[in-house]
Write an enzyme that holds these catalytic residues in place. Structure first.
Site, PDB file in Angstrom:
ATOM      1  N   HIS A   1      -4.937  -2.063  -1.817  1.00 23.06           N
ATOM      2  CA  HIS A   1      -3.950  -1.043  -2.179  1.00 23.06           C
ATOM      3  C   HIS A   1      -2.581  -1.390  -1.607  1.00 23.06           C
ATOM      4  CE1 HIS A   1      -2.119   2.865  -2.893  1.00 23.06           C
ATOM      5  NE2 HIS A   1      -1.855   2.970  -1.600  1.00 23.06           N
TER       6      HIS A   1
ATOM      7  N   TYR B   1      11.310   7.957   1.082  1.00 24.33           N
ATOM      8  CA  TYR B   1      10.495   7.354   2.149  1.00 24.33           C
ATOM      9  C   TYR B   1      11.221   6.304   2.987  1.00 24.33           C
ATOM     10  CZ  TYR B   1       9.375   2.713   0.156  1.00 24.33           C
ATOM     11  OH  TYR B   1       9.422   1.423  -0.300  1.00 24.33           O
TER      12      TYR B   1
ATOM     13  N   GLN C   1       8.515  10.494  -3.530  1.00 31.12           N
ATOM     14  CA  GLN C   1       8.206   9.599  -2.422  1.00 31.12           C
ATOM     15  C   GLN C   1       9.133   8.381  -2.404  1.00 31.12           C
ATOM     16  OE1 GLN C   1       4.213   8.049  -2.614  1.00 31.12           O
ATOM     17  NE2 GLN C   1       4.414   6.861  -0.734  1.00 31.12           N
TER      18      GLN C   1
ATOM     19  N   THR D   1      -5.729   5.300   0.679  1.00 29.66           N
ATOM     20  CA  THR D   1      -6.227   5.028  -0.666  1.00 29.66           C
ATOM     21  C   THR D   1      -7.215   3.873  -0.653  1.00 29.66           C
ATOM     22  OG1 THR D   1      -4.081   5.694  -1.516  1.00 29.66           O
ATOM     23  CG2 THR D   1      -5.534   4.544  -3.032  1.00 29.66           C
TER      24      THR D   1
ATOM     25  N   LYS E   1       4.239  13.961  -0.306  1.00 32.05           N
ATOM     26  CA  LYS E   1       2.828  14.023   0.078  1.00 32.05           C
ATOM     27  C   LYS E   1       2.385  15.404   0.558  1.00 32.05           C
ATOM     28  CE  LYS E   1       1.638   9.512   0.050  1.00 32.05           C
ATOM     29  NZ  LYS E   1       0.409   8.955  -0.543  1.00 32.05           N
TER      30      LYS E   1
ATOM     31  N   TYR F   1      -3.473   4.106   5.869  1.00 34.77           N
ATOM     32  CA  TYR F   1      -3.060   3.215   4.775  1.00 34.77           C
ATOM     33  C   TYR F   1      -3.802   1.905   4.992  1.00 34.77           C
ATOM     34  CZ  TYR F   1       0.625   0.866   1.873  1.00 34.77           C
ATOM     35  OH  TYR F   1       1.346   0.180   0.922  1.00 34.77           O
TER      36      TYR F   1
ATOM     37  N   THR G   1      -3.313  18.427  -0.336  1.00 35.49           N
ATOM     38  CA  THR G   1      -4.369  17.458  -0.073  1.00 35.49           C
ATOM     39  C   THR G   1      -5.681  18.185  -0.292  1.00 35.49           C
ATOM     40  OG1 THR G   1      -3.019  16.356   1.623  1.00 35.49           O
ATOM     41  CG2 THR G   1      -5.393  15.903   1.625  1.00 35.49           C
TER      42      THR G   1
ATOM     43  N   ARG H   1       5.074  10.314  -6.771  1.00 34.64           N
ATOM     44  CA  ARG H   1       5.609   8.976  -6.522  1.00 34.64           C
ATOM     45  C   ARG H   1       7.130   8.903  -6.665  1.00 34.64           C
ATOM     46  NH1 ARG H   1       1.641   6.806  -3.593  1.00 34.64           N
ATOM     47  NH2 ARG H   1      -0.333   6.666  -4.743  1.00 34.64           N
TER      48      ARG H   1
ATOM     49  N   ASP I   1      -2.956  10.724   7.899  1.00 30.62           N
ATOM     50  CA  ASP I   1      -3.404   9.912   6.762  1.00 30.62           C
ATOM     51  C   ASP I   1      -3.056   8.457   7.022  1.00 30.62           C
ATOM     52  OD1 ASP I   1      -4.610   9.510   4.309  1.00 30.62           O
ATOM     53  OD2 ASP I   1      -2.752   9.723   3.193  1.00 30.62           O
TER      54      ASP I   1
ATOM     55  N   ASP J   1      -5.453  12.643  -1.801  1.00 34.63           N
ATOM     56  CA  ASP J   1      -4.087  12.777  -1.287  1.00 34.63           C
ATOM     57  C   ASP J   1      -3.127  12.754  -2.479  1.00 34.63           C
ATOM     58  OD1 ASP J   1      -1.783  12.734   0.276  1.00 34.63           O
ATOM     59  OD2 ASP J   1      -1.855  10.558   0.549  1.00 34.63           O
TER      60      ASP J   1
ATOM     61  N   GLU K   1      -9.551   8.889  -1.468  1.00 35.02           N
ATOM     62  CA  GLU K   1      -9.723   8.561  -0.062  1.00 35.02           C
ATOM     63  C   GLU K   1     -11.019   9.167   0.481  1.00 35.02           C
ATOM     64  OE1 GLU K   1      -6.416   9.106   2.527  1.00 35.02           O
ATOM     65  OE2 GLU K   1      -4.912   8.895   0.932  1.00 35.02           O
TER      66      GLU K   1
ATOM     67  N   GLU L   1      -1.436   2.339  -9.270  1.00 37.76           N
ATOM     68  CA  GLU L   1      -1.975   0.988  -9.413  1.00 37.76           C
ATOM     69  C   GLU L   1      -2.631   0.779 -10.772  1.00 37.76           C
ATOM     70  OE1 GLU L   1      -4.040  -0.350  -5.528  1.00 37.76           O
ATOM     71  OE2 GLU L   1      -4.029   1.849  -5.512  1.00 37.76           O
TER      72      GLU L   1
ATOM     73  N   ARG M   1       8.200  -4.145  -3.567  1.00 36.24           N
ATOM     74  CA  ARG M   1       8.979  -5.224  -2.942  1.00 36.24           C
ATOM     75  C   ARG M   1       8.640  -6.551  -3.608  1.00 36.24           C
ATOM     76  NH1 ARG M   1       6.656  -2.396   1.175  1.00 36.24           N
ATOM     77  NH2 ARG M   1       5.190  -4.107   1.570  1.00 36.24           N
TER      78      ARG M   1
ATOM     79  N   GLU N   1      -4.663   9.877  -4.858  1.00 38.45           N
ATOM     80  CA  GLU N   1      -5.136   8.796  -4.011  1.00 38.45           C
ATOM     81  C   GLU N   1      -6.571   9.111  -3.623  1.00 38.45           C
ATOM     82  OE1 GLU N   1      -1.072   6.947  -2.074  1.00 38.45           O
ATOM     83  OE2 GLU N   1      -2.406   8.106  -0.762  1.00 38.45           O
TER      84      GLU N   1
END
Length: 396
Positions: free
Chosen positions: A123, A230, A226, A330, A239, A118, A243, A223, A116, A219, A189, A344, A132, A187
Site C-alpha cells: 500500500h 496533509y 487529505q 490499509t 480521516k 501505515y 472510522t 482523498r 492508525d 478507515d 484494515e 489503489e 511522488r 481503507e
C-alpha cells in the site's frame, strides 16, 4: 453434541466454538454483553450464575468496558468457561439464542485513544508511486518504524452506521475550494482492541497482556481533502469524520493457529521492535462494493505486527489503557485484486472498477455500500471469523 441448534455454529464454519466473539446488544432492558454463536447471539447476563464470582459481573455488564479492564487471566478464564457452556448437550438455565438478523448491536466498548498505522509495504509503495512519481515510493524511515498518526476516537462507529459524505477544502484550479468530498474512499484494515492495566513502554513480549481482541476496521478517507491538507503534518480532516469497526470483537486467543512471522525488512530491527514470539497474523480479507467482490487483501504480508505497533506506540512513555484502539493501516497485497483501497484499485481514478451490474466506479458515490470481512486459520483445520464491517455512504 452442542445444545446450540445452528448449522453455522460448527468448527467447519467461521463462527463456530473456535471463535466466540463478544458484542453488545440493545434490548428493552438496556444493553447486554453477548457472544456470537454461528448466526445467533447469546446474551450473557441471564447466564451470570453459571460463572465464577469474578466473572459474573463482567458478563452482566452493559458494555465490554469491565471485561477489557479485567486483564488477561480473566479473559482466558471467561473464554474457557464459555467454551464449556456452548459445547454441553443441555442449554444452561436462562439461555436464549437471538437471530443476528433480529438484534441491534451497538459500539461494544468505550473507545479511548485511537491510533492508525501505515504498515502495508505494498500500500505504501502504491501511494508513493501515485503521489511522488519522481521519487522513491518509500521514505527512508518506513522500514525502520511503524508509521502512524493519532486519530479521532469520537467518530469511531459500529458496523452498519451510515457514513455521511464529509465536507472540506480541496485543491481547485485557482486555489482551494470548499464542498463535499468527490474522492471518498475506504481503507480495509484490521483493528486491535486494548485492555489490561494502564502501561507505558510495553514490550513486544508483553503485548498480549494489553491486546484483548481483533476487529475489522474501515478507515474511511476523503482523498481530495487529505491531499490538500496533509503536507506537512499529515492526516486530519480527511480521516477524522468516520472510522467503522465490527460489532463483534474476536478474542486474540482465537488466533493462536494464525500467527506468522512478519516479513524481513532487510536490516536489523532496533531492540524494542524485536519479537521473541511471532505476532503477525495470517488473515485473508474480502472487500465487497455494492455486492461485488473487488479485492481480497492478505494480512500476513504486513511489515509490522500488532505487538511491534503497540511497542512503538508506547516507547516514548505514552500509555495504553482499556478501550484504546489501533488500526493496522490499509492492507494491500502485490496483485491488483489484493489492494485494500479504491485509490489503489482505480489507480487514482485512472482505471475505473467494473462492478457485477456493469456500473463503474473510481471513488464512492452516495448510496454505495461497502462490506469488509476477514477469516483466519483456526485450530485443527477450522476457520476463525472476524465479523463484517458494513457502511453505506449518504450525502451530507
Amino acid at each position: 453434541m452442542s445444545w446450540i441448534d445452528d448449522p453455522a455454529f460448527s468448527p467447519d464454519e467461521p463462527f463456530g466454538p473456535q471463535t466466540l466473539p463478544y458484542g453488545v446488544l440493545d434490548t428493552p432492558d438496556g444493553p447486554v454483553v453477548a457472544v456470537r454463536v454461528g448466526d445467533h447471539a447469546l446474551p450473557l447476563r441471564a447466564l451470570a450464575g453459571e460463572f465464577s464470582a469474578e466473572l459474573a459481573p463482567l458478563v452482566a455488564a452493559g458494555s465490554l468496558d469491565p471485561l477489557l479492564a479485567a486483564g488477561r487471566p480473566a479473559w482466558s478464564a471467561l473464554r474457557a468457561r464459555l467454551r464449556e457452556l456452548v459445547s454441553q448437550s443441555a442449554a444452561p438455565p436462562g439461555a436464549e439464542l437471538l437471530a443476528l438478523s433480529a438484534v441491534t448491536t451497538r459500539l461494544p466498548f468505550t473507545v479511548g485513544d485511537y491510533v492508525d498505522f501505515y504498515s502495508s509495504r505494498h500500500h505504501a509503495e502504491n501511494v508513493g508511486r501515485m503521489f511522488r512519481p519522481d521519487a522513491e515510493p518509500l521514505l527512508p524511515n518506513w522500514t525502520h518504524l511503524p508509521v502512524g498518526y493519532h486519530g479521532r476516537s469520537g467518530t469511531v462507529v459500529v458496523s452498519g452506521t451510515d457514513v455521511v459524505r464529509p465536507h472540506g477544502q480541496r485543491r481547485g484550479e485557482h486555489g482551494p475550494v470548499f464542498g463535499p468530498s468527490t474522492r471518498l474512499d475506504i481503507e480495509a484494515e484490521v483493528g486491535f482492541v486494548c485492555g489490561g492495566p494502564v502501561a507505558g513502554r510495553v514490550s513486544t513480549s508483553s503485548a498480549p497482556d494489553h491486546v484483548f481482541g481483533v476487529v475489522v476496521l474501515n478507515d474511511w478517507s476523503a482523498r481530495d481533502i487529505q491531499a490538500w491538507e496533509y503536507v506537512p503534518l499529515g492526516p486530519f480532516l480527511g480521516k477524522s469524520f468516520a472510522t467503522s469497526i465490527s460489532a463483534w470483537v474476536t478474542p486474540l486467543e482465537a488466533f493462536a493457529a494464525a500467527r506468522v512471522e512478519v516479513p524481513d525488512p532487510g536490516h536489523p530491527r532496533l531492540d524494542y521492535l524485536v519479537e521473541d514470539q511471532h505476532w503477525g497474523l495470517d488473515l485473508t480479507m474480502e472487500v465487497r462494493w455494492n455486492g461485488t467482490t473487488v479485492s481480497r487483501p492478505p494480512f500476513a504480508g504486513m511489515a509490522f505486527s500488532c505487538a511491534q505497533q503497540l511497542a512503538h506506540m508506547t516507547v516514548n512513555g505514552a500509555t495504553v489503557r482499556p478501550g484504546d484502539l489501533f488500526g493496522s493501516g490499509t492492507v494491500s497485497g502485490p496483485e491488483k485484486r489484493q489492494r485494500g483501497s479504491f485509490l489503489e484499485l482505480s489507480w487514482g481514478g485512472a482505471e475505473p472498477v467494473v462492478l457485477d451490474d456493469g456500473s463503474t466506479r473510481t471513488f464512492l458515490e452516495d448510496g454505495d455500500t461497502v462490506v469488509i470481512t476477514a477469516t483466519a486459520p483456526g485450530p485443527d483445520g477450522s476457520v476463525v471469523g472476524l465479523s463484517e464491517v458494513v457502511g453505506t455512504v449518504v450525502g451530507g
